[in-house]
Design a protein around this motif. Structure first.
Motif, PDB file in Angstrom:
ATOM      1  N   GLY A   1       1.071  10.305  16.603  1.00 53.59           N
ATOM      2  CA  GLY A   1      -0.072   9.975  17.444  1.00 53.59           C
ATOM      3  C   GLY A   1      -1.398  10.197  16.783  1.00 53.59           C
ATOM      4  N   GLY A   2      -1.396  10.711  15.551  1.00 56.82           N
ATOM      5  CA  GLY A   2      -2.647  10.923  14.847  1.00 56.82           C
ATOM      6  C   GLY A   2      -3.184   9.630  14.274  1.00 56.82           C
ATOM      7  N   GLY A   3      -4.373   9.665  13.714  1.00 58.46           N
ATOM      8  CA  GLY A   3      -4.988   8.481  13.128  1.00 58.46           C
ATOM      9  C   GLY A   3      -4.639   8.341  11.665  1.00 58.46           C
ATOM     10  N   GLY A   4      -5.407   7.466  10.970  1.00 54.61           N
ATOM     11  CA  GLY A   4      -5.231   7.304   9.532  1.00 54.61           C
ATOM     12  C   GLY A   4      -4.733   5.941   9.128  1.00 54.61           C
ATOM     13  N   LEU A   5      -4.010   5.244  10.022  1.00 54.17           N
ATOM     14  CA  LEU A   5      -3.496   3.915   9.696  1.00 54.17           C
ATOM     15  C   LEU A   5      -4.125   2.901  10.639  1.00 54.17           C
TER      16      LEU A   5
ATOM     17  N   PRO B   1       0.841  -1.203   0.000  1.00 57.57           N
ATOM     18  CA  PRO B   1       0.000   0.000   0.000  1.00 57.57           C
ATOM     19  C   PRO B   1       0.867   1.240   0.000  1.00 57.57           C
ATOM     20  N   ARG B   2       0.397   2.293  -0.639  1.00 60.18           N
ATOM     21  CA  ARG B   2       1.150   3.551  -0.657  1.00 60.18           C
ATOM     22  C   ARG B   2       0.417   4.548   0.240  1.00 60.18           C
ATOM     23  N   PHE B   3       0.879   4.657   1.474  1.00 60.81           N
ATOM     24  CA  PHE B   3       0.265   5.586   2.411  1.00 60.81           C
ATOM     25  C   PHE B   3       0.679   7.010   2.057  1.00 60.81           C
ATOM     26  N   PRO B   4      -0.220   7.941   2.068  1.00 62.49           N
ATOM     27  CA  PRO B   4       0.187   9.338   1.897  1.00 62.49           C
ATOM     28  C   PRO B   4       1.191   9.724   2.978  1.00 62.49           C
ATOM     29  N   LEU B   5       2.166  10.535   2.591  1.00 63.49           N
ATOM     30  CA  LEU B   5       3.223  10.911   3.531  1.00 63.49           C
ATOM     31  C   LEU B   5       2.655  11.608   4.765  1.00 63.49           C
ATOM     32  N   ASP B   6       1.658  12.455   4.572  1.00 59.01           N
ATOM     33  CA  ASP B   6       1.134  13.172   5.726  1.00 59.01           C
ATOM     34  C   ASP B   6       0.415  12.224   6.693  1.00 59.01           C
ATOM     35  N   VAL B   7      -0.239  11.171   6.155  1.00 50.14           N
ATOM     36  CA  VAL B   7      -0.921  10.210   7.015  1.00 50.14           C
ATOM     37  C   VAL B   7       0.101   9.387   7.797  1.00 50.14           C
TER      38      VAL B   7
ATOM     39  N   ASP C   1      10.765   2.779  11.203  1.00 50.62           N
ATOM     40  CA  ASP C   1       9.805   2.130  10.319  1.00 50.62           C
ATOM     41  C   ASP C   1       9.369   3.079   9.200  1.00 50.62           C
ATOM     42  N   LEU C   2       9.160   4.354   9.528  1.00 54.07           N
ATOM     43  CA  LEU C   2       8.789   5.333   8.515  1.00 54.07           C
ATOM     44  C   LEU C   2       9.885   5.482   7.479  1.00 54.07           C
ATOM     45  N   GLN C   3      11.134   5.509   7.930  1.00 52.61           N
ATOM     46  CA  GLN C   3      12.251   5.617   6.989  1.00 52.61           C
ATOM     47  C   GLN C   3      12.300   4.408   6.059  1.00 52.61           C
TER      48      GLN C   3
ATOM     49  N   THR D   1      11.135   2.194   0.453  1.00 48.33           N
ATOM     50  CA  THR D   1      10.485   1.247  -0.464  1.00 48.33           C
ATOM     51  C   THR D   1       9.700   1.948  -1.556  1.00 48.33           C
ATOM     52  N   VAL D   2       9.235   3.152  -1.280  1.00 49.26           N
ATOM     53  CA  VAL D   2       8.453   3.871  -2.291  1.00 49.26           C
ATOM     54  C   VAL D   2       9.273   4.961  -2.965  1.00 49.26           C
ATOM     55  N   GLY D   3      10.578   4.953  -2.716  1.00 51.17           N
ATOM     56  CA  GLY D   3      11.450   5.896  -3.390  1.00 51.17           C
ATOM     57  C   GLY D   3      11.485   7.265  -2.778  1.00 51.17           C
ATOM     58  N   GLY D   4      11.019   7.405  -1.545  1.00 55.46           N
ATOM     59  CA  GLY D   4      10.990   8.716  -0.912  1.00 55.46           C
ATOM     60  C   GLY D   4      12.275   9.089  -0.201  1.00 55.46           C
ATOM     61  N   LEU D   5      13.127   8.098   0.077  1.00 53.53           N
ATOM     62  CA  LEU D   5      14.412   8.344   0.725  1.00 53.53           C
ATOM     63  C   LEU D   5      15.476   7.531   0.020  1.00 53.53           C
ATOM     64  N   PRO D   6      16.750   7.975   0.065  1.00 46.57           N
ATOM     65  CA  PRO D   6      17.817   7.145  -0.490  1.00 46.57           C
ATOM     66  C   PRO D   6      17.957   5.872   0.311  1.00 46.57           C
TER      67      PRO D   6
END
Length: 639
Positions: A595-599, A582-588, A621-623, A628-633
């Protein structure tokens, strides 16, 4: 025989290959067993002989003398005497009776002992055993060579008195169970077009494609491996040949094997045993014009001479021909999975290992110590899942570290991962499919006893995410928890694959071909590729981005290789396999970290498993997810 047993067995865990030893084995009739029995058959090469065929009675030959049994002659000490050239007669009566004969032989003699009973109208189903001069050591045994009647052919190692025992199969007996038994020197006459000696490439008998050769396997010669007849023929590039031997078809319970060799006479290109019952047949696509060699030999090593006819044909190739070998020398390669960058991962059953095959064909060790690896698949986190013959599913990290992962199945065999990350497993112990979460937690069991055959065996995920599985000559799918028939074929189907249109590419190892069916189960190409020897598992390749492409690879157990079919014959790319992340939006993803919701809880568990496995969702885990989605080296990158 009235109570035959299958010679299939399952020790530690197919496909298919040492030959049975020199002592003749009793004729046996195969029965339907599990896929693990098939794997064991490949490993141990138990020779399965066919059910008996009725043959017309023949007139018994007349030898120099006829000697009736005197009785009692149940032991070597009370054995009746015969000489070479004699014909003896007797009756197996009462039940359990054993008639014993002795004959004095000299070292080096090739002995032939041949029973005439069923073939001349007697109801006796005889067994025959040769005993050494010590009176106890069994040297050879046979049941059913010429119809129900046995024969033993044996090279005598030393001079002495030898004993021959004749019994009724099943320890039966009765006044009507009469027989004649012939003692003579083993001889082999010139048969057909064979030109002896022809035991080497240099002495091979010539034959042309389109013609047939005939000869006799005559193991009384000095070759310790038995007689091997070589035939030489010339073939042009682009020709697909079929080699077909008839021996059992002539009415004898024999088991010939055939092999094809390159122009050097030593490089084996293909091998087959038991394509047409015990008779053998193979197809091969010639790539280079030249002289090739084909051999006929006795798989069972029975020592009994037998005639054969060897056919050399040219046939129309399939769209997947010619094939190209990508890796060889792999032991017994069975399972196949394709990594996210296009590398092939292959399970070697006899080597208890997993190897990686690069796009350039370079073979490297990936994981060792996994007993009898069967099915392979990549999970949602990039780990390779391997079903082992020891009853567990192992998880192997990209670095090759191995841990036991799923251990609650009775006899797991094949594995596949669905787009939602769930893991599907066939279990042979109770003939079921088992479903697990992406993290290996058991979720559900689906009974498949109703499909019959020897399934459920090899498994694949269909275009709509449902599991498909083979029971032998059929493919089924699971619909609302119930098996539904998709197609039926005349060959046993192994590990198959789908293209994006839902077409099914199905290997038939015993037929030496890959077949192509459409999404409804209708045959599209009965011979999509006929160059392989014994294709076992097929899988579509991927490019460096992980996208599935129109390249089809397969394992070939008989000759220990991985090959690719002709890319020009593969019209469509393969159905994407495995987990679709799944491709979660970065803000979510970031809000959930704060501590916010969305996942969901399942999403958070997935992210933790993708990252540092510490039981909670954190920055690491976020990194990992962003990489995996190409957002970080990538980790360790200098960018």
């Amino acid at each position: 025989m009235t109570n035959p047993q299958s010679c299939f067995g399952f020790g530690s865990a197919l496909v298919l290959l040492a030959l049975v030893g020199a002592a003749p084995a009793p004729a046996q009739r195969p029965t339907a067993r599990s896929w693990r029995d098939e794997v064991q058959r490949l490993r141990d090469a138990a020779v399965v002989l066919p059910a008996r065929r009725p043959r017309p009675a023949r007139v018994a030959r007349t030898l120099a003398a006829t000697t009736p049994e005197s009785g009692p002659n149940n032991t070597p000490a009370t054995a009746d005497s015969v000489g070479l050239g004699d014909r003896a007669t007797g009756v197996v009566n009462p039940a359990g009776d054993v008639d014993t004969w002795f004959v004095d032989l000299t070292a080096g003699l090739f002995l032939s002992v041949d029973v005439d009973a069923a073939q001349v109208g007697s109801p006796l189903d005889a067994t025959l055993e040769l005993i050494a001069p010590d009176g106890t050591t069994s040297l050879a045994f046979n049941d059913d060579f010429d119809g129900f009647d046995p024969r033993i052919s044996y090279r005598v190692p030393q001079s002495g008195r030898y004993y021959v025992l004749i019994r009724a199969f099943g320890a039966t007996g009765g006044p009507g169970l009469t027989y004649a038994i012939n003692f003579d020197k083993g001889t082999c006459s010139v048969v057909g077009t064979e030109q002896e000696p022809n035991d080497t490439p240099g002495t091979a008998a010539p034959v042309a494609i389109g013609d047939s050769g005939s000869g006799e396997i005559c193991p009384h010669d000095d070759n310790p491996a038995g007689d091997v007849d070589y035939w030489a023929f010339t073939a042009r590039a682009g020709t697909t040949i079929e080699l077909d031997v008839d021996a059992a078809a002539l009415g004898l319970l024999v088991d010939p094997v055939i092999a094809l060799y390159a122009s050097d006479g030593t490089t084996q290109l293909a091998f087959n045993d038991d394509q047409d019952g015990p008779d053998s047949r193979l197809q091969f696509s010639i790539i280079t014009t030249g002289t090739y060699y084909a051999t006929v030999a006795d798989a069972a090593g029975s020592g009994n001479p037998f005639p054969y006819i060897f056919h050399f044909r040219s046939i129309t190739p399939g769209p997947g021909d010619p094939i190209t070998v990508r890796a060889q020398g792999l032991g017994l390669p069975l399972g196949l999975a394709v990594g996210s960058t296009g590398d092939l991962f292959v399970g070697d059953v006899t080597g208890n290992r997993i190897v990686r095959v690069s796009g350039q064909g370079v073979v490297t060790a990936f994981a060792a110590g996994i007993q009898s690896p069967f099915g392979l698949a990549f999970d949602a986190y990039g780990h390779l899942l391997v079903v082992s013959g020891d009853g567990a599913v192992y998880r192997v990290t990209p670095q090759g570290r191995t841990t036991r992962f799923i251990t609650d199945a009775g006899a797991p065999f094949w594995i596949a991962v669905a787009p939602d990350g769930r893991i599907w497993l066939t279990d042979l112990s109770d003939r079921s499919l088992r479903r697990y979460s992406a993290t290996g937690q058991f979720e559900a069991r689906f009974d498949a006893n109703s499909i019959g055959g020897s399934g459920p065996g090899p498994l694949a995920i269909g275009p709509s995410g449902e599991p498909y599985f083979s029971n032998g000559t059929e493919i089924w799918k699971l619909v609302s928890g119930q098996p539904q028939l998709v197609l039926r074929d005349r060959f046993v189907i192994w590990a198959f694959a789908f293209d994006v249109a839902g077409n099914i590419y199905a290997p038939a190892p015993v037929a030496g071909r890959i077949q192509l069916f459409d999404a409804t189960g209708a045959i599209v190409a009965d011979t999509f590729a006929i160059g392989p020897d014994a294709p076992q598992a097929v899988a579509f390749g991927r490019d460096a981005t992980g996208a599935t492409v129109a390249r089809l690879f397969a394992t070939d157990t008989r000759v220990g290789r991985v090959f690719e079919v002709n890319p020009a014959g593969v019209a469509l790319p393969g159905q994407p396999v495995g987990y679709v992340a799944p491709r979660f939006p970065l803000d979510v993803a970031a809000a959930s970290l704060l501590g916010g919701g969305g996942l969901s809880a399942a999403d958070l568990q997935y992210l933790d498993a993708l990252g540092n496995h510490n039981g909670r969702y954190d920055v690491g885990d976020l990194q990992a997810y962003l990489r995996t989605v190409g957002g970080l080296p990538a980790a360790g990158s200098n960018r």
